[in-house]
Scaffold this motif. Structure first.
Motif, mmCIF file in Angstrom:
data_model
loop_
_atom_site.group_PDB
_atom_site.id
_atom_site.type_symbol
_atom_site.label_atom_id
_atom_site.label_comp_id
_atom_site.label_asym_id
_atom_site.label_seq_id
_atom_site.Cartn_x
_atom_site.Cartn_y
_atom_site.Cartn_z
ATOM 1 N N GLU A 136 0.827 -1.205 0.000
ATOM 2 C CA GLU A 136 0.000 0.000 0.000
ATOM 3 C C GLU A 136 0.862 1.256 0.000
ATOM 4 O O GLU A 136 0.585 2.208 -0.727
ATOM 5 C CB GLU A 136 -0.935 -0.002 1.208
ATOM 6 N N ARG A 137 1.928 1.261 0.800
ATOM 7 C CA ARG A 137 2.823 2.418 0.833
ATOM 8 C C ARG A 137 3.524 2.602 -0.505
ATOM 9 O O ARG A 137 3.700 3.729 -0.972
ATOM 10 C CB ARG A 137 3.855 2.272 1.951
ATOM 11 N N ARG A 138 3.921 1.501 -1.117
ATOM 12 C CA ARG A 138 4.591 1.566 -2.416
ATOM 13 C C ARG A 138 3.649 2.136 -3.467
ATOM 14 O O ARG A 138 4.034 2.967 -4.296
ATOM 15 C CB ARG A 138 5.080 0.184 -2.828
ATOM 16 N N ALA A 139 2.383 1.706 -3.444
ATOM 17 C CA ALA A 139 1.406 2.206 -4.403
ATOM 18 C C ALA A 139 1.172 3.703 -4.198
ATOM 19 O O ALA A 139 1.073 4.470 -5.171
ATOM 20 C CB ALA A 139 0.093 1.439 -4.268
ATOM 21 N N GLU A 140 1.096 4.137 -2.957
ATOM 22 C CA GLU A 140 0.914 5.558 -2.669
ATOM 23 C C GLU A 140 2.133 6.361 -3.128
ATOM 24 O O GLU A 140 1.996 7.443 -3.704
ATOM 25 C CB GLU A 140 0.684 5.769 -1.177
ATOM 26 N N ALA A 141 3.317 5.825 -2.899
ATOM 27 C CA ALA A 141 4.546 6.508 -3.321
ATOM 28 C C ALA A 141 4.613 6.625 -4.843
ATOM 29 O O ALA A 141 5.022 7.668 -5.375
ATOM 30 C CB ALA A 141 5.758 5.767 -2.788
ATOM 31 N N ASP A 142 4.211 5.582 -5.538
ATOM 32 C CA ASP A 142 4.202 5.637 -7.000
ATOM 33 C C ASP A 142 3.221 6.698 -7.500
ATOM 34 O O ASP A 142 3.512 7.425 -8.454
ATOM 35 C CB ASP A 142 3.858 4.269 -7.592
ATOM 36 N N GLY A 143 2.071 6.768 -6.855
ATOM 37 C CA GLY A 143 1.089 7.782 -7.224
ATOM 38 C C GLY A 143 1.615 9.185 -6.991
ATOM 39 O O GLY A 143 1.426 10.090 -7.821
ATOM 40 N N ASN A 144 2.306 9.399 -5.873
ATOM 41 C CA ASN A 144 2.885 10.711 -5.585
ATOM 42 C C ASN A 144 4.000 11.044 -6.565
ATOM 43 O O ASN A 144 4.164 12.208 -6.946
ATOM 44 C CB ASN A 144 3.416 10.763 -4.154
ATOM 45 N N ALA A 145 4.764 10.057 -6.958
ATOM 46 C CA ALA A 145 5.843 10.295 -7.918
ATOM 47 C C ALA A 145 5.278 10.755 -9.255
ATOM 48 O O ALA A 145 5.839 11.635 -9.906
ATOM 49 C CB ALA A 145 6.685 9.035 -8.104
ATOM 50 N N VAL A 146 4.155 10.176 -9.652
ATOM 51 C CA VAL A 146 3.528 10.591 -10.902
ATOM 52 C C VAL A 146 2.950 11.992 -10.759
ATOM 53 O O VAL A 146 3.070 12.828 -11.658
ATOM 54 C CB VAL A 146 2.413 9.593 -11.305
ATOM 55 N N LYS A 147 2.353 12.264 -9.611
ATOM 56 C CA LYS A 147 1.686 13.545 -9.403
ATOM 57 C C LYS A 147 2.671 14.692 -9.189
ATOM 58 O O LYS A 147 2.519 15.760 -9.763
ATOM 59 C CB LYS A 147 0.770 13.437 -8.177
#
Length: 60
Positions: free
Chosen positions: A18-29
């Protein structure tokens, strides 16, 4: 006979995912490369220099 499963391990793996998915989303954003940041900084500096060069000094 069944094997013993460690539920803490599965809970921690799920939390990591879950943390990895959130981090990936923030990296894109929010993420920008170093080159993109440098380019934007250079463009801002150039625009500021252009405005300063065209500034009129008021006689006092």
């Amino acid at each position: 006979m069944s094997t013993v499963t460690n539920l803490n391990r599965f809970r921690k793996e799920k939390a990591r995912a879950e943390r990895r998915a959130e981090a990936d989303g923030n990296a894109v954003k929010f993420g920008r490369t170093k080159a993109q940041k440098a380019l934007e900084e250079a463009q801002t500096a150039r625009a500021r220099a252009t405005l300063d060069a065209h500034r009129r000094d008021t006689p006092e």
